[in-house]
Design a protein around this motif. Sequence first.
Motif, PDB file in Angstrom:
ATOM      1  N   ALA A 218       0.842  -1.147   0.031  1.00  0.00           N
ATOM      2  CA  ALA A 218       0.093  -0.097   0.136  1.00  0.00           C
ATOM      3  C   ALA A 218       0.951   1.267  -0.184  1.00  0.00           C
ATOM      4  N   LEU A 219       2.160   1.178   0.428  1.00  0.00           N
ATOM      5  CA  LEU A 219       3.105   2.422   0.393  1.00  0.00           C
ATOM      6  C   LEU A 219       3.676   2.571  -1.036  1.00  0.00           C
ATOM      7  N   THR A 220       3.193   1.958  -1.962  1.00  0.00           N
ATOM      8  CA  THR A 220       4.016   2.065  -3.430  1.00  0.00           C
ATOM      9  C   THR A 220       3.577   3.170  -3.817  1.00  0.00           C
ATOM     10  N   PRO A 221       4.497   4.049  -4.452  1.00  0.00           N
ATOM     11  CA  PRO A 221       5.599   3.775  -4.537  1.00  0.00           C
ATOM     12  C   PRO A 221       6.481   3.853  -3.203  1.00  0.00           C
ATOM     13  N   LEU A 222       7.260   3.056  -2.973  1.00  0.00           N
ATOM     14  CA  LEU A 222       8.102   3.112  -1.595  1.00  0.00           C
ATOM     15  C   LEU A 222       9.015   4.476  -1.508  1.00  0.00           C
ATOM     16  N   PRO A 223       8.615   4.996  -0.262  1.00  0.00           N
ATOM     17  CA  PRO A 223       9.491   6.263   0.030  1.00  0.00           C
ATOM     18  C   PRO A 223      10.941   5.936   0.200  1.00  0.00           C
ATOM     19  N   SER A 224      11.763   6.832  -0.167  1.00  0.00           N
ATOM     20  CA  SER A 224      13.019   6.620   0.099  1.00  0.00           C
ATOM     21  C   SER A 224      13.636   6.536   1.236  1.00  0.00           C
ATOM     22  N   ALA A 225      12.953   7.108   2.190  1.00  0.00           N
ATOM     23  CA  ALA A 225      13.097   7.051   3.644  1.00  0.00           C
ATOM     24  C   ALA A 225      12.881   5.586   4.211  1.00  0.00           C
ATOM     25  N   LEU A 226      12.403   4.703   3.565  1.00  0.00           N
ATOM     26  CA  LEU A 226      12.008   3.348   3.956  1.00  0.00           C
ATOM     27  C   LEU A 226      13.544   2.504   3.517  1.00  0.00           C
ATOM     28  N   LEU A 227      14.261   1.942   4.531  1.00  0.00           N
ATOM     29  CA  LEU A 227      15.383   1.303   4.179  1.00  0.00           C
ATOM     30  C   LEU A 227      15.088  -0.258   3.905  1.00  0.00           C
ATOM     31  N   PRO A 228      15.911  -1.016   3.237  1.00  0.00           N
ATOM     32  CA  PRO A 228      15.630  -2.340   2.927  1.00  0.00           C
ATOM     33  C   PRO A 228      15.626  -3.001   4.551  1.00  0.00           C
ATOM     34  N   CYS A 229      14.550  -3.902   4.622  1.00  0.00           N
ATOM     35  CA  CYS A 229      14.363  -4.737   5.794  1.00  0.00           C
ATOM     36  C   CYS A 229      15.488  -5.374   6.026  1.00  0.00           C
ATOM     37  N   VAL A 230      15.764  -5.756   7.482  1.00  0.00           N
ATOM     38  CA  VAL A 230      16.530  -6.732   7.716  1.00  0.00           C
ATOM     39  C   VAL A 230      15.830  -7.857   8.866  1.00  0.00           C
ATOM     40  N   TYR A 231      16.496  -8.862   8.927  1.00  0.00           N
ATOM     41  CA  TYR A 231      16.112 -10.183   9.619  1.00  0.00           C
ATOM     42  C   TYR A 231      16.260 -10.013  10.915  1.00  0.00           C
ATOM     43  N   GLY A 232      15.362 -10.239  11.839  1.00  0.00           N
ATOM     44  CA  GLY A 232      15.490 -10.530  13.238  1.00  0.00           C
ATOM     45  C   GLY A 232      15.999 -11.717  13.918  1.00  0.00           C
ATOM     46  N   GLY A 233      15.936 -11.712  15.231  1.00  0.00           N
ATOM     47  CA  GLY A 233      16.857 -13.043  15.936  1.00  0.00           C
ATOM     48  C   GLY A 233      15.743 -13.780  16.718  1.00  0.00           C
ATOM     49  N   HIS A 234      16.219 -14.522  17.514  1.00  0.00           N
ATOM     50  CA  HIS A 234      15.485 -15.580  18.545  1.00  0.00           C
ATOM     51  C   HIS A 234      14.380 -14.704  19.320  1.00  0.00           C
ATOM     52  N   THR A 235      14.851 -13.637  19.768  1.00  0.00           N
ATOM     53  CA  THR A 235      14.151 -12.746  20.855  1.00  0.00           C
ATOM     54  C   THR A 235      14.004 -11.402  20.160  1.00  0.00           C
ATOM     55  N   ARG A 236      13.032 -10.612  20.961  1.00  0.00           N
ATOM     56  CA  ARG A 236      12.952  -9.320  20.752  1.00  0.00           C
ATOM     57  C   ARG A 236      14.136  -8.365  20.899  1.00  0.00           C
ATOM     58  N   GLN A 237      14.878  -8.683  21.892  1.00  0.00           N
ATOM     59  CA  GLN A 237      16.120  -8.093  21.904  1.00  0.00           C
ATOM     60  C   GLN A 237      17.032  -8.003  20.887  1.00  0.00           C
ATOM     61  N   ASP A 238      17.294  -9.431  20.591  1.00  0.00           N
ATOM     62  CA  ASP A 238      18.118 -10.017  19.426  1.00  0.00           C
ATOM     63  C   ASP A 238      17.588  -9.187  18.115  1.00  0.00           C
ATOM     64  N   SER A 239      16.331  -8.889  17.851  1.00  0.00           N
ATOM     65  CA  SER A 239      15.749  -8.305  16.674  1.00  0.00           C
ATOM     66  C   SER A 239      16.223  -6.942  16.652  1.00  0.00           C
ATOM     67  N   VAL A 240      16.051  -6.212  17.931  1.00  0.00           N
ATOM     68  CA  VAL A 240      16.388  -4.868  17.988  1.00  0.00           C
ATOM     69  C   VAL A 240      17.797  -4.489  17.642  1.00  0.00           C
ATOM     70  N   ARG A 241      18.665  -5.598  18.288  1.00  0.00           N
ATOM     71  CA  ARG A 241      19.972  -5.430  18.162  1.00  0.00           C
ATOM     72  C   ARG A 241      20.826  -5.576  16.351  1.00  0.00           C
ATOM     73  N   ASN A 242      19.858  -6.489  15.821  1.00  0.00           N
ATOM     74  CA  ASN A 242      20.138  -6.759  14.404  1.00  0.00           C
ATOM     75  C   ASN A 242      19.877  -5.371  13.785  1.00  0.00           C
ATOM     76  N   GLY A 243      18.772  -4.607  14.059  1.00  0.00           N
ATOM     77  CA  GLY A 243      18.366  -3.418  13.531  1.00  0.00           C
ATOM     78  C   GLY A 243      19.446  -2.632  13.701  1.00  0.00           C
ATOM     79  N   LEU A 244      19.747  -2.246  14.971  1.00  0.00           N
ATOM     80  CA  LEU A 244      20.754  -1.069  15.264  1.00  0.00           C
ATOM     81  C   LEU A 244      22.143  -1.555  14.669  1.00  0.00           C
ATOM     82  N   GLU A 245      22.525  -2.791  14.641  1.00  0.00           N
ATOM     83  CA  GLU A 245      23.829  -2.955  13.892  1.00  0.00           C
ATOM     84  C   GLU A 245      23.563  -2.684  12.338  1.00  0.00           C
ATOM     85  N   ALA A 246      22.458  -2.863  11.967  1.00  0.00           N
ATOM     86  CA  ALA A 246      22.269  -2.374  10.393  1.00  0.00           C
ATOM     87  C   ALA A 246      22.268  -0.881  10.129  1.00  0.00           C
TER      88      ALA A 246
END
Length: 397
Positions: A67-95
């Motif tokens: 529904a966001l098409t065309p995708l805004p340039s401010a939306l970065l490519p997604c990244v994959y999370g981890g086993h826990t919410r904490q792991d997922s946030v850390r993966n995002g921060l590292e990206a």
Amino acid sequence: MSVAALIVAAGRGSRAGEGTPKQYRDLRGHSVLARTLTGFLSHPGIDRTLVVIHPDDRDLYEAGIAALTPLPSALLPCVYGGHTRQDSVRNGLEALATSSPDIILVHDAARPFVSPKLIDRAITAALRSDAAVPGTPVTDTIKVIGSRSEVVSTPDRASLRAVQTPQAFHFPLLLDAHRKAAAAGLHDFTDDGALAEWAGLPVQVFEGENGNIKLTHPADFLEAERRLKGSLMTYITKLGTGFDVHAFGDGDHIWLGGIKVPHDRGVIAHSDGDVILHALTDALLGALADGDIGTHFPPSDPQWRGASSDRFLAHAISLVQKRGGIVDHLDATLLCEKPRLGPHREAMRQRIAEIAGLRIDQVSLKATTTEKLGFTGRSEGIAAQAAATIRLPEGNA
């Protein structure tokens, strides 16, 4: 100051019921995630937004943001999370570390009603302090309980806050805190504010919003649908009652409230004989005026022999939901001389809440003897009576 938003969308959302993870479910034509993203992508104070998803959800993610098409340039490519919410946030921060924003807002994908004013307050709070979380006053009295469910203390409500997202931090400080927690072997922080506290950061609380709800249970989605519809739907309250009884027989346990309870007798039943779940199922069916448990699960049908009664309760809940209804409260009373309900009450309430997709405060369990009178008084059997309060849309009632 550059500000980035990190949207956590890697969870499974099991409490919202079976099916598609809640962040990808439809809310009046758009996914929950798309509605959440719109709040950040349209905000002038947010420079870029990153979504963390489950590795199995790439197709759901692509469809969800269509529904966001065309995708805004401010939306970065997604990244994959981890086993826990904490792991997922850390993966995002590292990206995000390669471009290292000054401020990071961490937000749950299942909170689609975040307002521009709340985002404004989050950014302002982060500029004033290292870490800040939105909070709303607690209206209920809170009890701290011990291992035997006894009350240990009653905190003053004036000092309590229910914490929400977006939570705001100086980016380098939050990234460092996450790296330290991972290095220490800690992976189960469910809240970035709590992780920041563990890391020794001072965490401030700024004003949250009651409307910034998190979609957790099926009833939350119904509330969200009504809110987006923009009109007041009329609901009719319905009350149903149920009763079930089983004679004791040979055995060393009985099933009550979805919990296996040790006992010197078993029960004689076609299914597992859980009188509490059977009574609750009949109460819901009564509120729907849709027959009884025997109508839906005939004892003559061999497929239900020894069946787990949580299937019966879950079926009744699904019937309410299919008619656009909301379950407000479940109440059951156990009638027997023994076993005692007290040692198992909270585990049963929790299990019933899980089956029904309710909060535990929407489930009540009580017990009484019959003063040695009747079959329960003579310990010949066990019984339960129940009541269910639901709301149905006018026209489906």
